[in-house]
Design a protein around this motif. Sequence first.
Motif, mmCIF file in Angstrom:
data_model
loop_
_atom_site.group_PDB
_atom_site.id
_atom_site.type_symbol
_atom_site.label_atom_id
_atom_site.label_comp_id
_atom_site.label_asym_id
_atom_site.label_seq_id
_atom_site.Cartn_x
_atom_site.Cartn_y
_atom_site.Cartn_z
ATOM 1 N N SER A 29 0.975 -1.489 -0.079
ATOM 2 C CA SER A 29 -0.126 -0.562 -0.100
ATOM 3 C C SER A 29 1.477 1.184 -0.312
ATOM 4 O O SER A 29 0.612 2.089 -0.683
ATOM 5 C CB SER A 29 -1.104 0.023 1.373
ATOM 6 O OG SER A 29 -1.876 1.402 1.239
ATOM 7 N N ASP A 30 1.890 1.430 0.679
ATOM 8 C CA ASP A 30 3.080 2.526 0.703
ATOM 9 C C ASP A 30 3.286 2.734 -0.389
ATOM 10 O O ASP A 30 3.681 3.682 -1.022
ATOM 11 C CB ASP A 30 3.536 2.195 2.153
ATOM 12 C CG ASP A 30 3.783 2.291 3.364
ATOM 13 O OD1 ASP A 30 2.570 2.701 3.337
ATOM 14 O OD2 ASP A 30 4.101 1.899 4.770
ATOM 15 N N ASN A 33 1.170 3.607 -3.143
ATOM 16 C CA ASN A 33 0.626 5.578 -2.759
ATOM 17 C C ASN A 33 1.589 6.398 -3.546
ATOM 18 O O ASN A 33 1.561 7.593 -3.993
ATOM 19 C CB ASN A 33 0.150 5.817 -1.417
ATOM 20 C CG ASN A 33 -1.240 5.205 -0.377
ATOM 21 O OD1 ASN A 33 -2.275 5.773 -1.624
ATOM 22 N ND2 ASN A 33 -0.761 4.123 0.437
ATOM 23 N N LYS A 36 1.427 6.392 -7.448
ATOM 24 C CA LYS A 36 0.202 7.737 -7.859
ATOM 25 C C LYS A 36 0.863 8.463 -7.109
ATOM 26 O O LYS A 36 0.527 9.305 -8.313
ATOM 27 C CB LYS A 36 -1.259 6.821 -6.505
ATOM 28 C CG LYS A 36 -2.065 7.995 -6.783
ATOM 29 C CD LYS A 36 -3.097 7.757 -5.810
ATOM 30 C CE LYS A 36 -4.272 8.723 -5.584
ATOM 31 N NZ LYS A 36 -5.004 9.032 -7.325
ATOM 32 N N SER A 37 1.273 9.125 -6.665
ATOM 33 C CA SER A 37 1.511 10.642 -6.075
ATOM 34 C C SER A 37 2.473 10.909 -7.394
ATOM 35 O O SER A 37 2.325 11.957 -8.011
ATOM 36 C CB SER A 37 2.339 10.661 -4.801
ATOM 37 O OG SER A 37 3.803 10.388 -4.646
ATOM 38 N N THR A 92 -6.057 2.583 -5.796
ATOM 39 C CA THR A 92 -6.142 4.078 -5.235
ATOM 40 C C THR A 92 -6.337 4.866 -6.311
ATOM 41 O O THR A 92 -6.266 6.077 -6.666
ATOM 42 C CB THR A 92 -4.096 4.160 -5.451
ATOM 43 O OG1 THR A 92 -3.619 4.605 -6.756
ATOM 44 C CG2 THR A 92 -3.184 3.902 -4.057
#
Length: 235
Positions: A29-30, A33, A36-37, A92
Amino acid sequence: MKYKRILLKLSGEALMGSQQYGIDPSRLSDYANDIKSVVESGVQVAIVIGGGNIFRGMTGAAEGMDRVQGDYMGMMATVINSMALQAAIEKTGTKTALLSSFQIGPVSELMSRRRAVEYLEQGKVVIIAGGTGNPYFTTDTASVLRGVEIEADVFLKGTRVDGIYTADPEKDINAVKYQTLKFEEAYKKQLKIMDLTAFTMCRENDLPIVVFDMNKKGNLGKVVNGEEIGTLVSN
């Protein structure tokens, strides 16, 4: 933004987190994210991930298994990790495409340079599984090959260490970190950055390498922005 198109290489072991094997959902998950950014900032992202958290062909060979069979098992392990990463990234809200060096029916599309670049230009995260599709090549070599194919601006090697050191910093407290290195210098000092085939491909194709700590949140974005974290290796 310093880099517009990146090839991000992740190790399978990194997905284990604090576990002994398998995939740690929180680590996944980290990563998702952070990716995604970076995509939202306009960077085109291609990813190759290893399979060492599930199976390593060379380890199998050392224990008596046929090397070719072991390597194919390792390639299949990269597919499992790639599918897991794809699911986490899509959770995400980021679009992805999963390509593979060999045909896997409903799971992925066959890797081709044209297809990968087309998806990157559509803003999708392109995850490339299955190594080179051939035994006797490491995931490092496969990832550099993909980076050269898609004409990436940089090869980002995400690890659990924050760069390249004079010695293994986990074993030697006196190890000193390099901020920058020339390929020739790294050769002469026999620094174990990646296998020699992969390293030579980067040098010959003028593909710079940045080794950095992927496990620290936000580091991927900092590297893409050109902040001096990790170690840069170039011609």
